[in-house]
Scaffold this motif. Sequence first.
Motif, PDB file in Angstrom:
ATOM      1  N   CYS A  21       0.828  -1.220   0.000  1.00 31.80           N
ATOM      2  CA  CYS A  21       0.000   0.000   0.000  1.00 31.80           C
ATOM      3  C   CYS A  21       0.858   1.264   0.000  1.00 31.80           C
ATOM      4  CB  CYS A  21      -0.897   0.051   1.224  1.00 31.80           C
ATOM      5  SG  CYS A  21      -1.973  -1.347   1.396  1.00 31.80           S
ATOM      6  N   THR A  22       1.944   1.236   0.761  1.00 29.92           N
ATOM      7  CA  THR A  22       2.640   2.490   1.027  1.00 29.92           C
ATOM      8  C   THR A  22       4.007   2.568   0.377  1.00 29.92           C
ATOM      9  OG1 THR A  22       3.696   1.602   2.975  1.00 29.92           O
ATOM     10  CG2 THR A  22       1.539   2.594   3.280  1.00 29.92           C
ATOM     11  N   GLY A  23       4.484   1.469  -0.187  1.00 30.98           N
ATOM     12  CA  GLY A  23       5.872   1.460  -0.642  1.00 30.98           C
ATOM     13  C   GLY A  23       6.737   0.906   0.475  1.00 30.98           C
ATOM     14  N   CYS A  24       7.823   0.222   0.099  1.00 39.76           N
ATOM     15  CA  CYS A  24       8.590  -0.523   1.093  1.00 39.76           C
ATOM     16  C   CYS A  24       9.265   0.382   2.111  1.00 39.76           C
ATOM     17  CB  CYS A  24       9.642  -1.365   0.404  1.00 39.76           C
ATOM     18  SG  CYS A  24       8.919  -2.728  -0.452  1.00 39.76           S
ATOM     19  N   ARG A  25       9.705   1.557   1.705  1.00 38.50           N
ATOM     20  CA  ARG A  25      10.462   2.385   2.647  1.00 38.50           C
ATOM     21  C   ARG A  25       9.562   2.855   3.787  1.00 38.50           C
ATOM     22  NH1 ARG A  25      13.590   7.670   0.650  1.00 38.50           N
ATOM     23  NH2 ARG A  25      11.461   8.177   0.050  1.00 38.50           N
ATOM     24  N   THR A  26       8.400   3.395   3.442  1.00 41.81           N
ATOM     25  CA  THR A  26       7.471   3.846   4.469  1.00 41.81           C
ATOM     26  C   THR A  26       7.041   2.674   5.342  1.00 41.81           C
ATOM     27  OG1 THR A  26       6.672   5.285   2.742  1.00 41.81           O
ATOM     28  CG2 THR A  26       5.425   5.249   4.779  1.00 41.81           C
ATOM     29  N   ALA A  27       6.748   1.535   4.693  1.00 41.92           N
ATOM     30  CA  ALA A  27       6.290   0.382   5.449  1.00 41.92           C
ATOM     31  C   ALA A  27       7.350  -0.070   6.440  1.00 41.92           C
ATOM     32  CB  ALA A  27       5.929  -0.749   4.486  1.00 41.92           C
ATOM     33  N   GLY A  28       8.617  -0.117   5.972  1.00 39.32           N
ATOM     34  CA  GLY A  28       9.692  -0.526   6.865  1.00 39.32           C
ATOM     35  C   GLY A  28       9.801   0.409   8.051  1.00 39.32           C
ATOM     36  N   ALA A  29       9.715   1.714   7.795  1.00 36.18           N
ATOM     37  CA  ALA A  29       9.823   2.685   8.883  1.00 36.18           C
ATOM     38  C   ALA A  29       8.668   2.519   9.869  1.00 36.18           C
ATOM     39  CB  ALA A  29       9.829   4.099   8.308  1.00 36.18           C
ATOM     40  N   LEU A  30       7.465   2.329   9.338  1.00 37.10           N
ATOM     41  CA  LEU A  30       6.292   2.187  10.227  1.00 37.10           C
ATOM     42  C   LEU A  30       6.408   0.956  11.107  1.00 37.10           C
ATOM     43  CD1 LEU A  30       3.296   3.152   7.907  1.00 37.10           C
ATOM     44  CD2 LEU A  30       4.148   4.377   9.908  1.00 37.10           C
ATOM     45  N   VAL A  31       6.759  -0.181  10.474  1.00 36.57           N
ATOM     46  CA  VAL A  31       6.831  -1.421  11.246  1.00 36.57           C
ATOM     47  C   VAL A  31       7.951  -1.344  12.280  1.00 36.57           C
ATOM     48  CG1 VAL A  31       7.250  -3.890  11.076  1.00 36.57           C
ATOM     49  CG2 VAL A  31       5.790  -2.770   9.414  1.00 36.57           C
ATOM     50  N   ALA A  32       9.093  -0.766  11.878  1.00 37.27           N
ATOM     51  CA  ALA A  32      10.195  -0.639  12.831  1.00 37.27           C
ATOM     52  C   ALA A  32       9.791   0.261  13.996  1.00 37.27           C
ATOM     53  CB  ALA A  32      11.426  -0.066  12.121  1.00 37.27           C
ATOM     54  N   ALA A  33       9.067   1.348  13.686  1.00 35.19           N
ATOM     55  CA  ALA A  33       8.612   2.235  14.761  1.00 35.19           C
ATOM     56  C   ALA A  33       7.647   1.495  15.674  1.00 35.19           C
ATOM     57  CB  ALA A  33       7.938   3.462  14.153  1.00 35.19           C
ATOM     58  N   GLY A  34       6.783   0.677  15.072  1.00 38.61           N
ATOM     59  CA  GLY A  34       5.850  -0.104  15.888  1.00 38.61           C
ATOM     60  C   GLY A  34       6.573  -1.033  16.839  1.00 38.61           C
ATOM     61  N   TRP A  35       7.585  -1.702  16.323  1.00 39.30           N
ATOM     62  CA  TRP A  35       8.372  -2.623  17.164  1.00 39.30           C
ATOM     63  C   TRP A  35       9.068  -1.847  18.284  1.00 39.30           C
ATOM     64  CZ3 TRP A  35       9.408  -7.445  18.527  1.00 39.30           C
ATOM     65  CH2 TRP A  35      10.645  -7.751  19.083  1.00 39.30           C
ATOM     66  N   ALA A  36       9.644  -0.703  17.954  1.00 38.08           N
ATOM     67  CA  ALA A  36      10.342   0.090  18.958  1.00 38.08           C
ATOM     68  C   ALA A  36       9.374   0.519  20.058  1.00 38.08           C
ATOM     69  CB  ALA A  36      10.985   1.313  18.298  1.00 38.08           C
ATOM     70  N   PHE A  37       8.170   0.944  19.662  1.00 40.49           N
ATOM     71  CA  PHE A  37       7.183   1.344  20.673  1.00 40.49           C
ATOM     72  C   PHE A  37       6.812   0.172  21.557  1.00 40.49           C
ATOM     73  CE2 PHE A  37       6.089   5.152  18.090  1.00 40.49           C
ATOM     74  CZ  PHE A  37       6.310   6.073  19.100  1.00 40.49           C
ATOM     75  N   ALA A  38       6.628  -1.013  20.913  1.00 41.48           N
ATOM     76  CA  ALA A  38       6.186  -2.173  21.685  1.00 41.48           C
ATOM     77  C   ALA A  38       7.245  -2.607  22.684  1.00 41.48           C
ATOM     78  CB  ALA A  38       5.850  -3.324  20.742  1.00 41.48           C
ATOM     79  N   VAL A  39       8.505  -2.451  22.357  1.00 37.16           N
ATOM     80  CA  VAL A  39       9.557  -2.972  23.231  1.00 37.16           C
ATOM     81  C   VAL A  39      10.112  -1.882  24.149  1.00 37.16           C
ATOM     82  CG1 VAL A  39      11.852  -3.974  23.283  1.00 37.16           C
ATOM     83  CG2 VAL A  39      10.165  -4.803  21.656  1.00 37.16           C
ATOM     84  N   LEU A  40      10.458  -0.747  23.548  1.00 39.97           N
ATOM     85  CA  LEU A  40      11.191   0.247  24.329  1.00 39.97           C
ATOM     86  C   LEU A  40      10.287   1.067  25.232  1.00 39.97           C
ATOM     87  CD1 LEU A  40      13.896   1.549  21.842  1.00 39.97           C
ATOM     88  CD2 LEU A  40      14.061  -0.186  23.626  1.00 39.97           C
ATOM     89  N   LEU A  41       9.084   1.398  24.752  1.00 47.38           N
ATOM     90  CA  LEU A  41       8.233   2.291  25.524  1.00 47.38           C
ATOM     91  C   LEU A  41       7.845   1.695  26.881  1.00 47.38           C
ATOM     92  CD1 LEU A  41       7.767   5.051  24.427  1.00 47.38           C
ATOM     93  CD2 LEU A  41       5.412   4.414  23.869  1.00 47.38           C
ATOM     94  N   PRO A  42       7.339   0.444  26.894  1.00 50.37           N
ATOM     95  CA  PRO A  42       7.021  -0.133  28.220  1.00 50.37           C
ATOM     96  C   PRO A  42       8.271  -0.269  29.086  1.00 50.37           C
ATOM     97  CG  PRO A  42       6.023  -1.392  26.454  1.00 50.37           C
ATOM     98  CD  PRO A  42       6.961  -0.429  25.809  1.00 50.37           C
ATOM     99  N   ALA A  43       9.413  -0.603  28.405  1.00 51.67           N
ATOM    100  CA  ALA A  43      10.635  -0.746  29.199  1.00 51.67           C
ATOM    101  C   ALA A  43      11.015   0.585  29.825  1.00 51.67           C
ATOM    102  CB  ALA A  43      11.773  -1.258  28.297  1.00 51.67           C
ATOM    103  N   ALA A  44      10.870   1.673  29.068  1.00 49.32           N
ATOM    104  CA  ALA A  44      11.188   2.994  29.596  1.00 49.32           C
ATOM    105  C   ALA A  44      10.202   3.384  30.686  1.00 49.32           C
ATOM    106  CB  ALA A  44      11.170   4.022  28.462  1.00 49.32           C
ATOM    107  N   ALA A  45       8.946   2.990  30.519  1.00 48.46           N
ATOM    108  CA  ALA A  45       7.937   3.341  31.524  1.00 48.46           C
ATOM    109  C   ALA A  45       8.209   2.632  32.843  1.00 48.46           C
ATOM    110  CB  ALA A  45       6.553   2.979  30.983  1.00 48.46           C
ATOM    111  N   HIS A  46       8.688   1.373  32.744  1.00 46.76           N
ATOM    112  CA  HIS A  46       8.964   0.628  33.975  1.00 46.76           C
ATOM    113  C   HIS A  46      10.225   1.113  34.668  1.00 46.76           C
ATOM    114  CE1 HIS A  46       6.239  -2.605  32.338  1.00 46.76           C
ATOM    115  NE2 HIS A  46       5.747  -2.294  33.527  1.00 46.76           N
ATOM    116  N   ALA A  47      11.114   1.733  33.902  1.00 48.74           N
ATOM    117  CA  ALA A  47      12.390   2.116  34.497  1.00 48.74           C
ATOM    118  C   ALA A  47      12.177   3.260  35.479  1.00 48.74           C
ATOM    119  CB  ALA A  47      13.351   2.547  33.391  1.00 48.74           C
ATOM    120  N   PRO A  48      12.903   3.238  36.572  1.00 43.46           N
ATOM    121  CA  PRO A  48      12.710   4.254  37.606  1.00 43.46           C
ATOM    122  C   PRO A  48      13.042   5.658  37.112  1.00 43.46           C
ATOM    123  CG  PRO A  48      14.570   2.795  38.127  1.00 43.46           C
ATOM    124  CD  PRO A  48      13.880   2.204  36.951  1.00 43.46           C
TER     125      PRO A  48
END
Lengths: 342, 195
Positions: A253-280
């Motif tokens: 739908c979007t072209g590979c570059r945009t899609a790659g960026a979106l999916v990578a951002a999604g993964w980063a949010f899923a992993v890093l954001l909760p980890a950052a939230a849990h960190a003191p």
Amino acid sequence: MKREQVGPGGPAWHVDEAMSRRYADGSLPEPDAWSLEKHVEACGRCASAVSAAVRATGTAGPLLEDVRGALLRTVAEEAPGEGAGATERKRGAGARRSPLRPSAGRRGVAVRPASASLPGRLARTVWAAGPALRGAWGVALLVVCAGAVALAYGAGFLAARSVFFALAPVLPLAGVALSYGPYADPMYEISAAAPSGGLRLLLIRTTAVLGVSLPLLTAVGALLPAPPGVPGAAAWLLPGLALTVGTLALGSCTGCRTAGALVAAGWAFAVLLPAAAHAPNGAPTPAVLAEQLGRCVSGSAAQSGWAAAALCCAGLLALRRRAFDFAPDHGPGSYLNRLENS
Amino acid sequence: MKRFRPLRADRGYDAALLRGIARGDQAALAAFYDRHAGWLHARLARRCADAETVREVLQDTFVTVWRSAGSYRSGEAGGWLWVIAARRLVDAQRAQARAERVVHEPPAAVPSAEDSALGGLEYGDVGTALDRLSPELREVLRATVIDGLTTREAAQLLGIPEGTVKTRAMRARRELRAVLGQLGNAATTPWGGLA
């Protein structure tokens, strides 16, 4: 010409003798001649009848006999004891070089390009299959792997494995994003227009990317020291695959570059954001990161979830397979349009 | 509607000849030549007034058949042969005209043949309509629809600029549609896809 209609399945008409004669002497009016010409393309019997009628005329008959002799002489000189098909295959498009002079073509037979050796062809295939492999992405992959090993063993950085696993699923995405599209491939317009372009080419290049990155990343992951709680070396494979296939599906739908960026951002949010939230203090500690990674990829529930996601995205991709035949961003303001307008 | 369906045996015969040619059988080439050279010559001669060019194109086409019969897969042998010959004819015309002609800007992609149009060719109405077209328009229609050439190739074959081919093709279609409309059958012929 008989124009009566026979039921479906039978020939509607065939060229009769009078019509052949008039076509041969050039007196058949244009529309009828067109009908005859299209019919003769498909009907061998009428073709040979019309040919006989043309041979019977005074002007074409001797000429046809003449050309026949010249043709058979050419052919007899050209391929003593060699199949014509084989000649053509070796000569490639050589026959097209001299539209008017068969004699020039005949000389061409003697100059056959030496067929490339197997390693040479293999190297060319690999070179062509992965624009990402030979560019910045290949370097980035090596830097990440070398950096992980250096940090873990040289600097004694304990979280190396966790950080590495947080990065690993995203690396193939970057490779896919750089594999296909107007911005990544200078030959894009040409390859997209070729019969083997589109999804087929993208999949070949994705395979090349995965074929290099999966073994390398898994091996490096296994080499790194494993503190407790960090998922095993192979745990990232299914998420990595799901993210890659997801990128391809989204890329339709979007072209590979945009899609790659979106999916990578999604993964980063899923992993890093909760980890950052849990960190003191806002910066995730290795232990928190490892725990969050474990939640995302470890265990049969998470793994089967990733497998289901990969299957789902593969299905979507199959449904949208035609989308890659058209440049996704081939609209107003797109790269191609800018090229055309500049 | 089915237009015609050639006899299976005949098509098989041509395919067998081409297989023989691909193996290097010169007798098969001679037989194939005898079956097809006549109509091909007549068809080329209708499109090119210069007898020497027609002769060269004819011979070159069959030399190409000899060399590339292996690339024939299946389908209409006559159609396959015509594709080769038409390209050769265009090449020959271009080689002749090269000295005099200016280079034009690269062509836009244009669909060339319209099968839907051919579906109507055996109907009297379409024949009448074609008869009423002016020769220049008919020539363009023949090159693009019957001979399956692209706009660029048609321009080279006819020796006119590509823009002229496009406008003439458009005018030909418009006039055909108008005539067919007058004949009152536009809605009922299979020619409806003409746009």
